[in-house]
Enzyme design. Structure first.
Site, PDB file in Angstrom:
ATOM      1  N   ASP A  55      73.828  86.939 -10.039  1.00 15.79           N
ATOM      2  CA  ASP A  55      74.154  86.417  -8.713  1.00 15.79           C
ATOM      3  C   ASP A  55      74.642  87.553  -7.826  1.00 15.79           C
ATOM      4  O   ASP A  55      75.558  88.291  -8.194  1.00 15.79           O
ATOM      5  CB  ASP A  55      75.229  85.337  -8.815  1.00 15.79           C
ATOM      6  CG  ASP A  55      74.715  84.067  -9.476  1.00 15.79           C
ATOM      7  OD1 ASP A  55      73.516  84.022  -9.810  1.00 15.79           O
ATOM      8  OD2 ASP A  55      75.518  83.135  -9.662  1.00 15.79           O
ATOM      9  N   ASP A  92      70.053  71.507  -7.324  1.00 19.26           N
ATOM     10  CA  ASP A  92      71.462  71.709  -7.617  1.00 19.26           C
ATOM     11  C   ASP A  92      72.209  70.427  -7.240  1.00 19.26           C
ATOM     12  O   ASP A  92      72.146  70.002  -6.086  1.00 19.26           O
ATOM     13  CB  ASP A  92      72.014  72.892  -6.819  1.00 19.26           C
ATOM     14  CG  ASP A  92      71.180  74.156  -7.044  1.00 19.26           C
ATOM     15  OD1 ASP A  92      70.618  74.299  -8.136  1.00 19.26           O
ATOM     16  OD2 ASP A  92      71.087  74.970  -6.115  1.00 19.26           O
TER      17      ASP A  92
END
Length: 257
Positions: free
Chosen positions: A8, A129
């Site tokens: 990330d 998500d």
């Protein structure tokens, strides 16, 4: 079962968020390129990158870092985060990214998803998500009215190659994947599903093997790799990659898009 490391990116650094909260980020490395090379050296056959800045901005931001990673490794790289138009997708694919992951666009712009699947066949996947079963968008900062299962069915009908399912409440928490949610979603679609969020141990990964018959054929691992709770080499050896040849080439992990 494919084990895919997550990298990330926030401000050009390798970080991990806790439950998608940007204010609760932890920096693990100032050099994401070296992190990527480390995972490949340990056996990763694919890398999953999330452009956290891009997820908030609505367009790719860490492009230079992503390009540097692509040039430094010999395995396919997939990227999610802020890919909400054809220009953003084309930009990343042009610098060597193999697979683009759509998130917010999957909720807000179905014609775009359909067009991209046609324009870039086998290179578009969708990251779903969810928070309490509802789909989150715009870098997990907003929650939509649609459920994860409903969106998965819609995306399958539009021709996407796979779904990456992230349980936000599990992401970065090391509390284990949400197997019930994964089972629910996978049982309603005929395309492959990748698990993401909460993996804390090799035992968690092994527990996902029971969902393989439903189409859950991979798992994204993030924080557990960085804390040392999971050894990538040992995880790959434990779950095996025996079905890798059966996995479509456009699969990967958690997306903030």
């Amino acid at each position: 079962m494919n084990v895919i490391p997550a990298i990330d990116l926030l401000d050009g650094r390798c970080v991990r968020l806790y439950q998608g909260d940007y204010a609760r980020s932890q920096v693990y490395s100032e050099n994401p390129v070296e992190v990527a090379k480390q995972w490949v050296d340990q056996g990763a056959s694919r890398l999953h990158l999330v452009d956290l800045d891009g997820a908030k901005a609505g367009h790719p931001v860490n492009t230079k870092t992503i390009e540097a990673i692509v040039q430094a490794v010999s395995v396919p790289v997939e990227v999610g985060g802020g890919l909400r138009d054809k220009e953003g997708v084309s930009q990343l694919l042009s610098v060597g990214v193999q697979y683009a992951i759509l998130g917010t666009a999957a909720v807000e712009d179905h014609p775009l998803v359909e067009h991209l699947c046609s324009e870039f066949p086998d290179r578009i996947i969708v990251g779903i998500d969810a928070r309490n079963g509802q789909v989150a968008t715009r870098g997990w900062l907003e929650t939509s009215e649609i459920t994860a299962t409903q969106l998965a069915q819609q995306m399958a009908n539009l021709g996407v190659s796979a779904i990456i399912y992230t349980d936000i409440h599990r992401d970065g928490t090391l509390t284990g994947p949400n197997r019930d949610a994964l089972r629910e979603l996978a049982s309603h679609v005929s395309i492959p599903v990748i698990a993401s969020g909460g993996v804390s141990s090799i035992t968690d990964l092994l527990s996902l093997l029971a969902l393989e018959p439903l189409g859950v054929i991979g798992a994204i691992v993030g924080r557990a790799l960085y804390t040392g709770d999971v050894s990538l080499k040992e995880a790959i050896q434990a779950v095996g990659q025996g079905r890798l040849q059966d996995i479509p080439p456009d699969l990967g992990s958690s997306s903030l898009a």
